[in-house]
Design a protein around this motif. Structure first.
Motif, PDB file in Angstrom:
ATOM      1  N   GLN A  40       0.821  -1.207   0.000  1.00  0.00           N
ATOM      2  CA  GLN A  40       0.000   0.000   0.000  1.00  0.00           C
ATOM      3  C   GLN A  40       0.858   1.262   0.000  1.00  0.00           C
ATOM      4  OE1 GLN A  40      -2.630  -0.454   3.320  1.00  0.00           O
ATOM      5  NE2 GLN A  40      -3.966  -1.897   2.244  1.00  0.00           N
ATOM      6  N   MET A  41       1.953   1.240   0.766  1.00  0.00           N
ATOM      7  CA  MET A  41       2.851   2.383   0.795  1.00  0.00           C
ATOM      8  C   MET A  41       3.500   2.591  -0.575  1.00  0.00           C
ATOM      9  SD  MET A  41       6.477   3.332   1.313  1.00  0.00           S
ATOM     10  CE  MET A  41       7.044   1.697   1.509  1.00  0.00           C
ATOM     11  N   LEU A  42       3.956   1.492  -1.180  1.00  0.00           N
ATOM     12  CA  LEU A  42       4.570   1.577  -2.497  1.00  0.00           C
ATOM     13  C   LEU A  42       3.540   2.022  -3.538  1.00  0.00           C
ATOM     14  CD1 LEU A  42       7.319   1.114  -3.788  1.00  0.00           C
ATOM     15  CD2 LEU A  42       6.624  -1.221  -4.285  1.00  0.00           C
ATOM     16  N   GLY A  43       2.316   1.528  -3.418  1.00  0.00           N
ATOM     17  CA  GLY A  43       1.257   1.934  -4.333  1.00  0.00           C
ATOM     18  C   GLY A  43       0.945   3.418  -4.234  1.00  0.00           C
ATOM     19  N   SER A  44       0.979   3.959  -3.019  1.00  0.00           N
ATOM     20  CA  SER A  44       0.711   5.393  -2.862  1.00  0.00           C
ATOM     21  C   SER A  44       1.811   6.249  -3.480  1.00  0.00           C
ATOM     22  CB  SER A  44       0.541   5.741  -1.386  1.00  0.00           C
ATOM     23  OG  SER A  44       1.761   5.582  -0.695  1.00  0.00           O
ATOM     24  N   ILE A  45       3.001   5.680  -3.626  1.00  0.00           N
ATOM     25  CA  ILE A  45       4.109   6.404  -4.253  1.00  0.00           C
ATOM     26  C   ILE A  45       4.079   6.253  -5.771  1.00  0.00           C
ATOM     27  CG2 ILE A  45       6.631   6.470  -4.479  1.00  0.00           C
ATOM     28  CD1 ILE A  45       6.739   5.599  -1.534  1.00  0.00           C
ATOM     29  N   GLU A  67      -0.979   6.346 -13.195  1.00  0.00           N
ATOM     30  CA  GLU A  67      -2.381   6.607 -13.550  1.00  0.00           C
ATOM     31  C   GLU A  67      -2.564   7.264 -14.922  1.00  0.00           C
ATOM     32  OE1 GLU A  67      -6.306   6.182 -13.230  1.00  0.00           O
ATOM     33  OE2 GLU A  67      -4.852   5.405 -11.802  1.00  0.00           O
ATOM     34  N   PRO A  68      -1.811   8.312 -15.280  1.00  0.00           N
ATOM     35  CA  PRO A  68      -1.993   8.887 -16.628  1.00  0.00           C
ATOM     36  C   PRO A  68      -1.698   7.898 -17.756  1.00  0.00           C
ATOM     37  CG  PRO A  68      -0.718  10.378 -15.250  1.00  0.00           C
ATOM     38  CD  PRO A  68      -0.873   9.099 -14.489  1.00  0.00           C
ATOM     39  N   PHE A  69      -0.731   7.022 -17.540  1.00  0.00           N
ATOM     40  CA  PHE A  69      -0.402   6.027 -18.562  1.00  0.00           C
ATOM     41  C   PHE A  69      -1.524   4.995 -18.691  1.00  0.00           C
ATOM     42  CE2 PHE A  69       3.693   7.696 -17.212  1.00  0.00           C
ATOM     43  CZ  PHE A  69       4.252   8.021 -18.439  1.00  0.00           C
ATOM     44  N   ARG A  70      -2.160   4.658 -17.583  1.00  0.00           N
ATOM     45  CA  ARG A  70      -3.271   3.701 -17.625  1.00  0.00           C
ATOM     46  C   ARG A  70      -4.485   4.288 -18.320  1.00  0.00           C
ATOM     47  NH1 ARG A  70      -1.993   1.472 -11.813  1.00  0.00           N
ATOM     48  NH2 ARG A  70      -0.639  -0.248 -12.441  1.00  0.00           N
ATOM     49  N   LYS A  71      -4.653   5.605 -18.252  1.00  0.00           N
ATOM     50  CA  LYS A  71      -5.764   6.249 -18.949  1.00  0.00           C
ATOM     51  C   LYS A  71      -5.551   6.237 -20.458  1.00  0.00           C
ATOM     52  CE  LYS A  71      -7.192   9.327 -15.254  1.00  0.00           C
ATOM     53  NZ  LYS A  71      -7.288  10.716 -14.785  1.00  0.00           N
TER      54      LYS A  71
END
Length: 94
Positions: free
Chosen positions: A38-43, A49-53
């Motif tokens: 979760q900590m790594l995910g928050s970083i 996210e922009p690449f996934r869009k």
């Protein structure tokens, strides 16, 4: 100026490693739900996210956007290398 370059270079390198670790965590059940995951995910997620869009998953399951994100980060590192080498050579005559 060289110290600033090293800080930026190693920060980008560590961020690349963080993305790779985050990708590999998807292979292990429950790894992303751990406190470290979760900590790594928050970083890492705000950068991914922009690449996934822009890049949809292939076949609905295979997400190649982290690979593209790593390539973009590597290009940024190369640009940083070029910028600092160019600046050092013009300012200090190296």
């Amino acid at each position: 100026m060289g110290f600033l370059y090293e800080i930026l270079h190693y920060a980008m390198l560590l961020y690349t490693y963080a993305i790779i670790i985050f990708i590999l965590m998807s292979w292990f059940p429950g790894a992303r739900e751990s406190s470290f995951g979760q900590m790594l995910g928050s970083i890492v997620e705000p950068y991914l996210e922009p690449f996934r869009k822009i890049i949809p998953p292939i076949g609905g399951m295979i997400d190649i956007s982290p690979i593209v994100a790593i390539f973009v980060l590597q290009f940024a590192m190369r640009g940083l290398d070029f910028l600092f080498i160019r600046l050092l050579s013009t300012v200090f005559g190296i």
